[in-house]
Design a protein around this motif. Structure first.
Motif, mmCIF file in Angstrom:
data_model
loop_
_atom_site.group_PDB
_atom_site.id
_atom_site.type_symbol
_atom_site.label_atom_id
_atom_site.label_comp_id
_atom_site.label_asym_id
_atom_site.label_seq_id
_atom_site.Cartn_x
_atom_site.Cartn_y
_atom_site.Cartn_z
ATOM 1 N N SER A 72 17.289 17.216 -20.912
ATOM 2 C CA SER A 72 17.844 16.586 -21.344
ATOM 3 C C SER A 72 19.079 16.106 -20.804
ATOM 4 C CB SER A 72 18.871 16.355 -23.030
ATOM 5 O OG SER A 72 19.703 17.324 -23.074
ATOM 6 N N THR A 73 19.580 16.473 -19.860
ATOM 7 C CA THR A 73 20.474 15.898 -18.654
ATOM 8 C C THR A 73 20.283 16.876 -17.472
ATOM 9 O OG1 THR A 73 22.329 17.746 -19.336
ATOM 10 C CG2 THR A 73 21.721 15.408 -20.148
ATOM 11 N N HIS A 74 20.737 16.555 -16.181
ATOM 12 C CA HIS A 74 20.525 17.434 -14.808
ATOM 13 C C HIS A 74 21.512 16.743 -14.341
ATOM 14 C CE1 HIS A 74 19.195 18.707 -11.683
ATOM 15 N NE2 HIS A 74 18.436 19.951 -12.414
ATOM 16 N N PRO A 75 22.945 17.903 -13.259
ATOM 17 C CA PRO A 75 23.500 16.941 -12.741
ATOM 18 C C PRO A 75 23.835 16.699 -11.119
ATOM 19 C CG PRO A 75 23.199 18.966 -12.410
ATOM 20 C CD PRO A 75 22.220 19.338 -14.037
ATOM 21 N N HIS A 76 22.217 16.567 -11.094
ATOM 22 C CA HIS A 76 21.774 16.297 -10.061
ATOM 23 C C HIS A 76 20.620 14.988 -10.033
ATOM 24 C CE1 HIS A 76 22.934 19.982 -7.733
ATOM 25 N NE2 HIS A 76 23.465 19.233 -7.893
ATOM 26 N N GLY A 77 20.963 14.530 -11.673
ATOM 27 C CA GLY A 77 19.547 13.355 -11.716
ATOM 28 C C GLY A 77 18.697 13.759 -12.075
ATOM 29 N N ILE A 78 17.792 13.350 -13.200
ATOM 30 C CA ILE A 78 16.885 13.685 -13.606
ATOM 31 C C ILE A 78 15.381 13.005 -12.281
ATOM 32 C CG2 ILE A 78 14.819 12.487 -15.197
ATOM 33 C CD1 ILE A 78 17.305 14.202 -16.609
ATOM 34 N N LYS A 79 14.442 14.684 -12.612
ATOM 35 C CA LYS A 79 13.604 14.074 -11.647
ATOM 36 C C LYS A 79 12.213 12.949 -12.036
ATOM 37 C CE LYS A 79 12.329 17.425 -8.805
ATOM 38 N NZ LYS A 79 12.188 18.915 -8.030
ATOM 39 N N VAL A 80 11.956 12.585 -11.143
ATOM 40 C CA VAL A 80 10.948 11.021 -11.716
ATOM 41 C C VAL A 80 9.780 11.279 -10.541
ATOM 42 C CG1 VAL A 80 12.135 10.000 -13.052
ATOM 43 C CG2 VAL A 80 11.989 9.120 -10.779
ATOM 44 N N ARG A 81 8.882 10.606 -11.052
ATOM 45 C CA ARG A 81 8.042 10.708 -9.802
ATOM 46 C C ARG A 81 7.682 8.951 -10.009
ATOM 47 N NH1 ARG A 81 3.563 13.395 -11.752
ATOM 48 N NH2 ARG A 81 3.706 14.841 -10.170
ATOM 49 N N LEU A 82 7.582 8.162 -8.795
ATOM 50 C CA LEU A 82 7.454 6.311 -8.729
ATOM 51 C C LEU A 82 6.016 6.557 -8.605
ATOM 52 C CD1 LEU A 82 10.121 6.070 -5.807
ATOM 53 C CD2 LEU A 82 10.493 5.856 -8.380
ATOM 54 N N THR A 83 5.948 5.596 -8.648
ATOM 55 C CA THR A 83 4.278 4.303 -8.838
ATOM 56 C C THR A 83 3.493 4.943 -7.445
ATOM 57 O OG1 THR A 83 5.147 2.043 -8.271
ATOM 58 C CG2 THR A 83 4.602 2.552 -10.860
ATOM 59 N N ASP A 84 4.185 4.437 -6.742
ATOM 60 C CA ASP A 84 3.671 5.262 -5.177
ATOM 61 C C ASP A 84 3.872 6.598 -4.929
ATOM 62 O OD1 ASP A 84 6.799 5.753 -4.427
ATOM 63 O OD2 ASP A 84 6.932 4.413 -3.467
ATOM 64 N N GLY A 85 4.007 7.665 -5.523
ATOM 65 C CA GLY A 85 3.836 8.967 -5.562
ATOM 66 C C GLY A 85 4.970 9.198 -5.712
ATOM 67 N N LYS A 86 5.998 8.657 -4.657
ATOM 68 C CA LYS A 86 6.822 10.139 -4.110
ATOM 69 C C LYS A 86 8.271 10.520 -5.513
ATOM 70 C CE LYS A 86 7.454 7.117 -0.780
ATOM 71 N NZ LYS A 86 7.988 5.304 0.056
ATOM 72 N N ILE A 87 8.747 11.600 -5.102
ATOM 73 C CA ILE A 87 9.301 12.239 -5.750
ATOM 74 C C ILE A 87 10.716 12.215 -5.688
ATOM 75 C CG2 ILE A 87 9.130 14.123 -7.721
ATOM 76 C CD1 ILE A 87 6.249 14.446 -7.210
ATOM 77 N N GLY A 88 11.775 12.096 -6.246
ATOM 78 C CA GLY A 88 13.017 12.615 -6.810
ATOM 79 C C GLY A 88 13.563 12.547 -7.680
ATOM 80 N N ARG A 89 15.181 12.675 -7.131
ATOM 81 C CA ARG A 89 16.020 12.445 -8.759
ATOM 82 C C ARG A 89 16.604 11.096 -8.348
ATOM 83 N NH1 ARG A 89 16.261 16.947 -10.994
ATOM 84 N NH2 ARG A 89 15.829 19.027 -9.686
ATOM 85 N N VAL A 90 17.195 10.880 -9.962
ATOM 86 C CA VAL A 90 17.720 9.377 -9.934
ATOM 87 C C VAL A 90 18.795 9.731 -9.360
ATOM 88 C CG1 VAL A 90 17.892 7.289 -11.605
ATOM 89 C CG2 VAL A 90 15.772 8.989 -11.691
ATOM 90 N N GLN A 91 19.573 8.047 -8.928
ATOM 91 C CA GLN A 91 20.703 8.548 -8.976
ATOM 92 C C GLN A 91 21.770 7.263 -9.647
ATOM 93 O OE1 GLN A 91 22.210 10.783 -6.367
ATOM 94 N NE2 GLN A 91 20.735 11.246 -7.068
ATOM 95 N N LYS A 92 20.516 6.255 -9.360
ATOM 96 C CA LYS A 92 20.876 4.616 -9.758
ATOM 97 C C LYS A 92 20.059 4.134 -10.700
ATOM 98 C CE LYS A 92 23.453 0.365 -9.125
ATOM 99 N NZ LYS A 92 24.251 -0.017 -8.162
ATOM 100 N N ILE A 93 20.565 3.366 -11.390
ATOM 101 C CA ILE A 93 19.356 3.157 -13.218
ATOM 102 C C ILE A 93 20.074 1.224 -12.620
ATOM 103 C CG2 ILE A 93 18.304 2.651 -15.248
ATOM 104 C CD1 ILE A 93 19.030 5.140 -15.477
ATOM 105 N N HIS A 94 19.138 0.503 -12.111
ATOM 106 C CA HIS A 94 18.764 -1.207 -12.320
ATOM 107 C C HIS A 94 18.507 -1.703 -13.246
ATOM 108 C CE1 HIS A 94 19.902 -1.232 -7.469
ATOM 109 N NE2 HIS A 94 18.385 0.006 -7.379
ATOM 110 N N ALA A 95 19.619 -2.469 -13.570
ATOM 111 C CA ALA A 95 19.003 -3.534 -15.214
ATOM 112 C C ALA A 95 18.316 -4.399 -14.566
ATOM 113 C CB ALA A 95 20.650 -4.415 -15.403
ATOM 114 N N GLU A 96 17.645 -5.026 -16.159
ATOM 115 C CA GLU A 96 16.432 -5.283 -15.463
ATOM 116 C C GLU A 96 16.490 -7.303 -14.792
ATOM 117 O OE1 GLU A 96 12.582 -4.961 -17.287
ATOM 118 O OE2 GLU A 96 13.072 -2.531 -17.893
#
Length: 65
Positions: free
Chosen positions: A41-65
């Motif tokens: 449910s949490t991770h100190p370095h950010g939640i790991k995600v796959r982007l639509t272009d296939g890149k994988i990394g940890r979320v640092q910032k979420i942008h409001a829509e």
């Protein structure tokens, strides 16, 4: 939001992630979340995600829509 809570990260959101190769420099990559890869449910370095272009990394910032 900083992306450390899994409940804040949902597919379709615009986020900035740090790729594994860019962790030392802190360079961010922007994209749209396709899949959430972190199971806890949490991770100190950010939640790991796959982007639509296939890149994988940890979320640092979420942008409001």
């Amino acid at each position: 939001m900083d992306g450390q809570n899994r409940k804040d990260v949902i597919p379709g959101l615009m986020v900035d992630i740090v790729l594994k190769a860019d962790q030392k420099t802190g360079k961010l990559t922007r994209g749209i979340v396709k899949d959430i890869l972190t199971k806890s449910s949490t991770h100190p370095h950010g939640i790991k995600v796959r982007l639509t272009d296939g890149k994988i990394g940890r979320v640092q910032k979420i942008h409001a829509e």
